[in-house]
Motif scaffolding. Structure first.
Motif, mmCIF file in Angstrom:
data_model
loop_
_atom_site.group_PDB
_atom_site.id
_atom_site.type_symbol
_atom_site.label_atom_id
_atom_site.label_comp_id
_atom_site.label_asym_id
_atom_site.label_seq_id
_atom_site.Cartn_x
_atom_site.Cartn_y
_atom_site.Cartn_z
ATOM 1 N N LEU A 185 -8.934 -5.596 3.641
ATOM 2 C CA LEU A 185 -8.344 -4.572 2.783
ATOM 3 C C LEU A 185 -9.355 -4.188 1.724
ATOM 4 N N GLU B 17 -5.115 -1.501 -6.557
ATOM 5 C CA GLU B 17 -4.274 -0.897 -5.521
ATOM 6 C C GLU B 17 -5.024 -0.892 -4.202
ATOM 7 N N ILE B 18 -4.278 -1.107 -3.121
ATOM 8 C CA ILE B 18 -4.882 -1.099 -1.795
ATOM 9 C C ILE B 18 -5.194 0.348 -1.425
ATOM 10 N N SER B 19 -6.465 0.641 -1.204
ATOM 11 C CA SER B 19 -6.847 1.997 -0.815
ATOM 12 C C SER B 19 -7.082 2.097 0.693
ATOM 13 N N GLN B 20 -7.481 0.983 1.311
ATOM 14 C CA GLN B 20 -7.696 0.955 2.759
ATOM 15 C C GLN B 20 -7.216 -0.388 3.284
ATOM 16 N N LEU B 21 -6.739 -0.357 4.539
ATOM 17 C CA LEU B 21 -6.182 -1.559 5.129
ATOM 18 C C LEU B 21 -6.333 -1.502 6.634
ATOM 19 N N LYS C 128 0.842 -1.202 0.000
ATOM 20 C CA LYS C 128 0.000 0.000 0.000
ATOM 21 C C LYS C 128 0.872 1.246 0.000
ATOM 22 N N GLU C 129 1.895 1.256 0.858
ATOM 23 C CA GLU C 129 2.802 2.408 0.945
ATOM 24 C C GLU C 129 3.497 2.676 -0.388
ATOM 25 N N ASP D 131 -14.204 0.526 -5.508
ATOM 26 C CA ASP D 131 -13.630 -0.102 -4.316
ATOM 27 C C ASP D 131 -14.296 -1.438 -4.034
ATOM 28 N N LEU E 56 -9.484 -2.879 -2.201
ATOM 29 C CA LEU E 56 -8.763 -2.655 -3.456
ATOM 30 C C LEU E 56 -9.575 -1.716 -4.327
#
Length: 158
Positions: free
Chosen positions: A133, A124-128, A101-102, A141, A135
């Motif tokens: 998670l 892409e990971i938007s929240q975790l 994610k970073e 989302d 994506l």
């Protein structure tokens, strides 16, 4: 990341990792073709790529440390396999997902059971958080719990 049975091995390699400024991505002991193999995947922190020279230097230091250890952390014969996790690295630990994610790296997840008609998703990971998670897939989302995910890897885009 480390199973209790591997702790003795981690105790030997962690000071080397710290001294050389490396990141231990994964450590496993498995049987491959009847041969016990100790696999260490190492990289550089901050999303840098490790060089072959750095892997060689690390391998030499680990070999020396294992040869001189008072107690063998891996009893019996084994093959030592030290490598980079690669561009399409497996994401097995919660911090692996945070790392992806970073970096803004897209990932591909394979689910145990289909969700919305498909078992594979790339985005892409938007929240975790600790249990799930989200994506972003084609601008939409999609949220998945870690219990739903059978396998996850960084998705290499060319």
């Amino acid at each position: 990341m480390v199973q209790a049975k591997n702790q003795a091995l981690v105790d030997i390699v962690q000071p080397i990792i710290d001294k050389q400024g490396l990141l231990l991505w994964d450590l496993s002991i498995k049987k491959i073709g009847g041969q016990k193999t100790v696999e260490l995947l190492v990289d550089l922190p901050n999303h840098e790529n490790i060089s072959m020279a750095q892997i060689t230097e690390f391998t030499q230091a680990v070999n020396e440390a294992l040869d001189t250890a008072e107690v063998d952390p891996v009893p019996g014969e084994y093959m030592l396999d030290i490598a980079s996790p690669g561009m399409d690295r497996a994401l097995n630990e919660p911090w692996h997902f945070a790392w992806a994610k970073e970096a803004g790296d897209p990932i591909t997840i394979a689910l145990f059971a289909a969700k919305d008609g498909q078992k594979k998703w790339t985005g892409e990971i938007s929240q975790l958080d600790d249990s799930k998670l989200t994506l972003t897939v084609d601008g939409e989302d999609k949220t998945f719990t870690f219990d739903e995910i059978a396998k996850a890897v960084v998705s290499v885009q060319f």
